[in-house]
Design a protein around this motif. Structure first.
Motif, PDB file in Angstrom:
ATOM      1  N   MET A   1       0.765   4.154  -2.855  1.00 12.89           N
ATOM      2  CA  MET A   1       0.372   5.573  -2.692  1.00 12.89           C
ATOM      3  C   MET A   1       1.573   6.441  -3.270  1.00 12.89           C
ATOM      4  O   MET A   1       1.428   7.484  -3.845  1.00 12.89           O
ATOM      5  CB  MET A   1       0.257   5.916  -1.167  1.00 12.89           C
TER       6      MET A   1
ATOM      7  N   ARG B   1      -5.986  11.645 -14.089  1.00 13.19           N
ATOM      8  CA  ARG B   1      -6.767  10.916 -13.087  1.00 13.19           C
ATOM      9  C   ARG B   1      -7.677   9.797 -13.689  1.00 13.19           C
ATOM     10  O   ARG B   1      -7.816   8.624 -13.021  1.00 13.19           O
ATOM     11  CB  ARG B   1      -7.563  11.765 -12.098  1.00 13.19           C
TER      12      ARG B   1
ATOM     13  N   SER C   1       0.766  -1.147  -0.012  1.00 13.61           N
ATOM     14  CA  SER C   1       0.003   0.015   0.137  1.00 13.61           C
ATOM     15  C   SER C   1       0.737   1.242   0.051  1.00 13.61           C
ATOM     16  O   SER C   1       0.543   2.291  -0.619  1.00 13.61           O
ATOM     17  CB  SER C   1      -1.188   0.085   1.262  1.00 13.61           C
TER      18      SER C   1
ATOM     19  N   LEU D   1       1.145   6.431  -6.988  1.00 12.13           N
ATOM     20  CA  LEU D   1      -0.149   7.289  -7.348  1.00 12.13           C
ATOM     21  C   LEU D   1       0.486   8.827  -7.223  1.00 12.13           C
ATOM     22  O   LEU D   1       0.028   9.465  -8.236  1.00 12.13           O
ATOM     23  CB  LEU D   1      -1.394   7.102  -6.673  1.00 12.13           C
ATOM     24  N   GLY D   2       0.896   9.173  -6.201  1.00 12.00           N
ATOM     25  CA  GLY D   2       1.392  10.428  -6.345  1.00 12.00           C
ATOM     26  C   GLY D   2       2.564  10.861  -7.367  1.00 12.00           C
ATOM     27  O   GLY D   2       2.405  12.131  -7.846  1.00 12.00           O
TER      28      GLY D   2
ATOM     29  N   GLU E   1      -7.243   6.948  -4.235  1.00 13.45           N
ATOM     30  CA  GLU E   1      -6.573   6.531  -3.370  1.00 13.45           C
ATOM     31  C   GLU E   1      -7.230   5.082  -2.462  1.00 13.45           C
ATOM     32  O   GLU E   1      -6.562   4.202  -2.222  1.00 13.45           O
ATOM     33  CB  GLU E   1      -6.264   7.449  -2.559  1.00 13.45           C
TER      34      GLU E   1
ATOM     35  N   ARG F   1      -9.463  12.164  -6.633  1.00 23.44           N
ATOM     36  CA  ARG F   1      -7.992  11.849  -6.104  1.00 23.44           C
ATOM     37  C   ARG F   1      -8.425  10.826  -4.825  1.00 23.44           C
ATOM     38  O   ARG F   1      -7.783   9.648  -4.796  1.00 23.44           O
ATOM     39  CB  ARG F   1      -7.303  12.834  -5.747  1.00 23.44           C
ATOM     40  N   ARG F   2      -9.236  11.336  -3.922  1.00 22.46           N
ATOM     41  CA  ARG F   2      -9.464  10.376  -2.809  1.00 22.46           C
ATOM     42  C   ARG F   2     -10.107   8.905  -3.223  1.00 22.46           C
ATOM     43  O   ARG F   2      -9.835   8.129  -2.726  1.00 22.46           O
ATOM     44  CB  ARG F   2     -10.337  11.186  -1.861  1.00 22.46           C
TER      45      ARG F   2
ATOM     46  N   ALA G   1      -7.307   2.029  -4.655  1.00 18.98           N
ATOM     47  CA  ALA G   1      -5.865   1.626  -4.739  1.00 18.98           C
ATOM     48  C   ALA G   1      -5.568   0.576  -3.380  1.00 18.98           C
ATOM     49  O   ALA G   1      -4.996  -0.456  -3.496  1.00 18.98           O
ATOM     50  CB  ALA G   1      -5.032   2.478  -4.736  1.00 18.98           C
ATOM     51  N   LEU G   2      -5.922   1.324  -2.330  1.00 19.05           N
ATOM     52  CA  LEU G   2      -5.533   0.496  -1.045  1.00 19.05           C
ATOM     53  C   LEU G   2      -6.416  -0.631  -0.768  1.00 19.05           C
ATOM     54  O   LEU G   2      -6.117  -1.727  -0.279  1.00 19.05           O
ATOM     55  CB  LEU G   2      -5.951   1.664   0.140  1.00 19.05           C
TER      56      LEU G   2
END
Length: 337
Positions: free
Chosen positions: A230, A244, A226, A233-234, A326, A322-323, A329-330
């Motif tokens: 992250m 996105r 994870s 992704l950033g 994330e 974006r949230r 993905a998590l």
């Protein structure tokens, strides 16, 4: 039947032929091969092409049965033949039935070629095979596409294509022979007057495919790490400026393929067929198949459902894009870890 792996043989004596499949490059090539075989026997050929989506049966039959004014042999081509055959004549007889009857006694002064990307086999195939040929165009595998690129580049473009360069080209372009041939032409022009195309030439000339851009995030998410996910992704959002929407599509598509692979495995489908159907190539494909075996179809189906729901919420504005990316993905990292 002519599988794509085998070069079909066209003869001037054939009075009807069916060529069907989605590979437009081979459709054109085989049509030209057929026309050349006819021309070799009969001399100059009168080539007439109809769009099967708009032409009627009477027009096609009149063209086939009418002698050319210069007494040339005719090659009458009907594109979108699947649509043409599904239509009905002015009476109760369908165009397909009319073509079946014509195949029983075709004229000697013309050759009728039916071409279609989609096809429904039936009595017509058997009737045509008696007086000509039925050829199904099947897509090449990734390995065969690489071999095709190497051979095509040498024969048609006068350049030697390095095997690693061919592999990268197929990864970036896909399995469409038309697109691959176009890129081979560009690469050949780029290296001229040299005659060797290397992997570096492909890296320079051929941009990342949608799939490769997708794999930038998919490969990291599949690791189950994870923190790494992250960070990646950033990097992709803030440094590489990847859209996105593309990254969201990538993660959702990953869950779709995991779910589909798991279900296919449970249904007893061979791994090779699953790879071809879902386009699972290389190490990434191996990882997806491995996870599909380790998780249950219900687990991965629920993951795909969650992914679609998160995507829908971001699209509707109920969740920050974006949230949402994330969180998704998590969630995938936790399932595949």
């Amino acid at each position: 039947m002519c599988p794509m792996a085998k070069q079909p043989t066209f003869k001037a004596s054939m009075r009807m032929a069916i060529i069907h499949g989605k590979e437009s490059f081979l459709m054109t090539r085989y049509t030209n091969d057929f026309a050349q075989a006819i021309a070799k026997e009969h001399g100059d050929v009168d080539k007439v092409v109809f769009d099967g989506a708009t032409v009627d049966l009477a027009t096609v039959l009149d063209e086939v049965r009418t002698f050319d004014l210069m007494m040339r042999h005719k090659l009458v081509i009907v594109d979108n033949a699947d649509v043409f055959l599904a239509a009905k004549d002015t009476g109760k007889t369908s165009n397909r039935q009319a073509m079946e009857r014509y195949a029983e006694s075709p004229v000697n002064s013309a050759t009728l070629l039916l071409r279609a990307s989609a096809w429904r086999p039936g009595k017509l195939d058997k009737a045509v095979a008696k007086v000509g040929t039925v050829c199904k165009l099947q897509s090449l595998s990734e390995l065969d596409s690489i071999r095709w690129c190497v051979g095509r580049c040498g024969k048609e473009h006068g350049c030697e294509l390095d095997t690693q360069a061919a592999q990268l080209l197929v990864q970036r372009i896909g399995l469409s022979l038309t697109r691959l041939d176009t890129e081979l032409g560009k690469l050949s022009a780029k290296v001229a007057p040299e005659t060797k195309i290397t992997k570096d030439d492909v890296l320079e000339m051929v941009g990342l495919s949608r799939e490769e851009q997708a794999w930038e995030i998919q490969s990291v998410v599949l690791s189950g790490d994870s923190g790494l996910a992250m960070a990646k992704l950033g990097e992709l959002l803030d440094v590489s400026r990847r859209p996105r929407e593309l990254l969201m599509w990538s993660v959702v598509d990953l869950t779709r393929r995991l779910s589909a692979a798991s279900t296919m495995l449970q249904n007893g489908m061979p791994a090779g067929d699953i790879r071809k159907t879902l386009k699972l190539f290389g190490d990434g494909g191996n990882r997806i198949l491995h996870l599909a075996k380790q998780r249950t179809p219900d687990q991965l189906a629920n993951l795909f459902t969650e992914a679609v729901a998160v995507d829908a919420r971001t699209r509707s504005g109920l969740l920050d894009g974006r949230r949402g990316l994330e969180l998704l993905a998590l969630r995938v990292c936790r399932v595949v870890k």
